[in-house]
Design an enzyme around this catalytic site. Structure first.
Site, PDB file in Angstrom:
ATOM      1  N   GLY A  12      62.401  55.020  93.494  1.00 22.13           N
ATOM      2  CA  GLY A  12      63.333  55.536  92.415  1.00 22.13           C
ATOM      3  C   GLY A  12      63.005  55.380  91.259  1.00 22.13           C
ATOM      4  N   GLN A  13      63.850  55.995  90.303  1.00 27.61           N
ATOM      5  CA  GLN A  13      63.818  55.778  88.517  1.00 27.61           C
ATOM      6  C   GLN A  13      64.055  54.266  88.340  1.00 27.61           C
ATOM      7  OE1 GLN A  13      64.992  58.581  85.150  1.00 27.61           O
ATOM      8  NE2 GLN A  13      66.753  58.007  86.246  1.00 27.61           N
ATOM      9  N   ASP A  39      65.761  53.587 106.933  1.00 26.75           N
ATOM     10  CA  ASP A  39      67.096  54.291 106.212  1.00 26.75           C
ATOM     11  C   ASP A  39      68.261  53.353 106.457  1.00 26.75           C
ATOM     12  OD1 ASP A  39      69.003  55.971 106.092  1.00 26.75           O
ATOM     13  OD2 ASP A  39      68.056  57.447 107.181  1.00 26.75           O
ATOM     14  N   ALA A  63      70.354  55.532  96.719  1.00 26.50           N
ATOM     15  CA  ALA A  63      71.628  56.139  96.312  1.00 26.50           C
ATOM     16  C   ALA A  63      71.349  57.598  96.814  1.00 26.50           C
ATOM     17  CB  ALA A  63      72.103  56.190  95.333  1.00 26.50           C
ATOM     18  N   TYR A  64      72.309  58.368  97.066  1.00 29.94           N
ATOM     19  CA  TYR A  64      72.690  59.921  97.236  1.00 29.94           C
ATOM     20  C   TYR A  64      72.984  60.312  95.999  1.00 29.94           C
ATOM     21  CZ  TYR A  64      73.393  64.640  98.728  1.00 29.94           C
ATOM     22  OH  TYR A  64      73.406  65.941  99.093  1.00 29.94           O
ATOM     23  N   THR A 104      77.625  52.945  89.583  1.00 34.25           N
ATOM     24  CA  THR A 104      77.766  53.958  88.262  1.00 34.25           C
ATOM     25  C   THR A 104      78.873  53.934  87.373  1.00 34.25           C
ATOM     26  OG1 THR A 104      77.711  56.349  88.140  1.00 34.25           O
ATOM     27  CG2 THR A 104      78.658  55.697  89.946  1.00 34.25           C
ATOM     28  N   ASP A 105      78.706  54.620  86.278  1.00 39.05           N
ATOM     29  CA  ASP A 105      79.718  54.864  85.255  1.00 39.05           C
ATOM     30  C   ASP A 105      80.812  55.883  85.918  1.00 39.05           C
ATOM     31  OD1 ASP A 105      77.721  56.962  85.321  1.00 39.05           O
ATOM     32  OD2 ASP A 105      78.353  57.475  83.028  1.00 39.05           O
ATOM     33  N   TYR A 128      80.840  61.826  94.417  1.00 42.46           N
ATOM     34  CA  TYR A 128      79.785  60.787  94.121  1.00 42.46           C
ATOM     35  C   TYR A 128      80.409  59.376  93.531  1.00 42.46           C
ATOM     36  CZ  TYR A 128      76.064  58.403  91.659  1.00 42.46           C
ATOM     37  OH  TYR A 128      74.971  57.523  91.033  1.00 42.46           O
ATOM     38  N   LYS A 132      80.155  55.877  95.527  1.00 40.58           N
ATOM     39  CA  LYS A 132      79.818  54.623  94.959  1.00 40.58           C
ATOM     40  C   LYS A 132      80.921  53.618  94.762  1.00 40.58           C
ATOM     41  CE  LYS A 132      76.282  54.210  93.560  1.00 40.58           C
ATOM     42  NZ  LYS A 132      74.998  53.559  94.342  1.00 40.58           N
TER      43      LYS A 132
END
Length: 303
Positions: A12-13, A39, A63-64, A104-105, A128, A132
């Protein structure tokens, strides 16, 4: 002596930059895992993989991440971002490994007028963010040794696989195509170069950091200001217009302010991450988008 670090979501990124930064540090041996390897929603597969590799540190950057799709697929979002995180945390506990969870923020509601710090109250306003935050709680419950890293508005050379790229590349592509840009100017965030965040994670692990920490490039701006800066640095011209977020209704609500700061980072690392404009310039140099920059080596230049 190096420590073995396993990375879920390594393609991923952020995951790809984590693998790069950890290897470059010289302190870690990296074992990359993708969904094809295991998975995270399958506890048996996760446990088997970690028992076989025996890492001392496990980073969960899988993550989704499709925020709007989460509203329609809440079960899948929670399965990956929360239940999957719990499976990884429990597997970490079984081998006495540190569990690092990337959050995440979007765990915040955005009503605060200043950047959010670690001690601020969480209150997500979309699925989302809720998934998280649930992942954060389950990691704390499942793993005795944990580090939760919240980051924001990432852009990196790999791009977000679930989103088909990143905001920077979208702006550049539209400008080059001569398309008109309409960008919201009433949502503030902290643009973060994923490689800067990854290097900070490597240093945090070297310092044996645990607990909760915010990692983002310094400062904040609106998406409109971010787009204007991208165009200015790349020398591209475009018809760009600032619009209110109400002009682009989305299935998932977005916090009007999700800028991040850290109460801990300065004490641990001695310095914050670079300002977001510096992170952006380094990214543009790495991708050879700057008019005066043709090689990735110039990505180290900070202004």
């Amino acid at each position: 002596m190096t420590e073995t670090v396993a990375i879920f979501g390594s393609n991923g990124q952020l995951g790809s930059d984590l693998a790069r930064a950890l290897k470059e540090s010289g302190s870690f041996d990296v074992v990359p895992f993708t969904r094809a390897d295991a998975d995270c929603s399958d506890p048996d597969a996760v446990g088997k993989l970690l028992r076989a590799t025996q890492p001392r540190i496990v980073i969960n950057s899988a993550a989704y991440v499709r925020v709007d799709d989460c509203e329609d697929h809440a079960g899948e979002a929670f399965q990956v971002n929360a239940t999957g995180a719990f499976h990884i945390a429990k597997a970490c506990a079984a081998i006495d490994a540190l569990c690092v969870y990337v959050s995440t923020d979007y765990v915040f509601d955005g009503i605060k007028s200043t950047p959010y710090v670690e001690s601020d109250r969480t209150c997500p306003i979309n699925v989302y963010g809720a998934s998280k935050l649930a992942g954060e709680y389950l990691v704390r419950q499942g793993a005795p040794h944990w580090l939760i890293v919240r980051t924001a508005s990432l852009f990196g050379r790999t791009g977000a696989r679930g989103k088909g790229g990143n905001f920077v590349e979208t702006v550049i592509a539209k400008a080059r195509a001569g398309e008109r840009l309409k960008i919201v100017d009433d949502v503030r965030m902290s643009p973060t170069y994923s490689y800067d965040a990854a290097q900070a994670v490597a240093r945090l692990l070297e310092a044996q950091t645990t607990g909760l920490i915010h990692l983002s490039n310094q400062g904040f701006c609106s998406w409109y200001d971010f787009a204007v800066t991208i165009l200015a640095l790349t020398g591209l011209s475009a018809d760009i217009k600032a619009v209110p977020s109400e002009s682009y209704p989305t299935r998932a609500g977005r916090p009007r302010n999700s800028a991040l700061e850290s109460e801990r980072l300065l004490d641990i690392l001695g310095a914050p991450l670079p300002p977001w404009r510096s992170g952006l310039r380094a990214y543009l140099a790495e991708k050879a988008h700057l008019p005066d920059c043709a090689s990735p080596q110039q990505a180290q230049a900070r202004q």
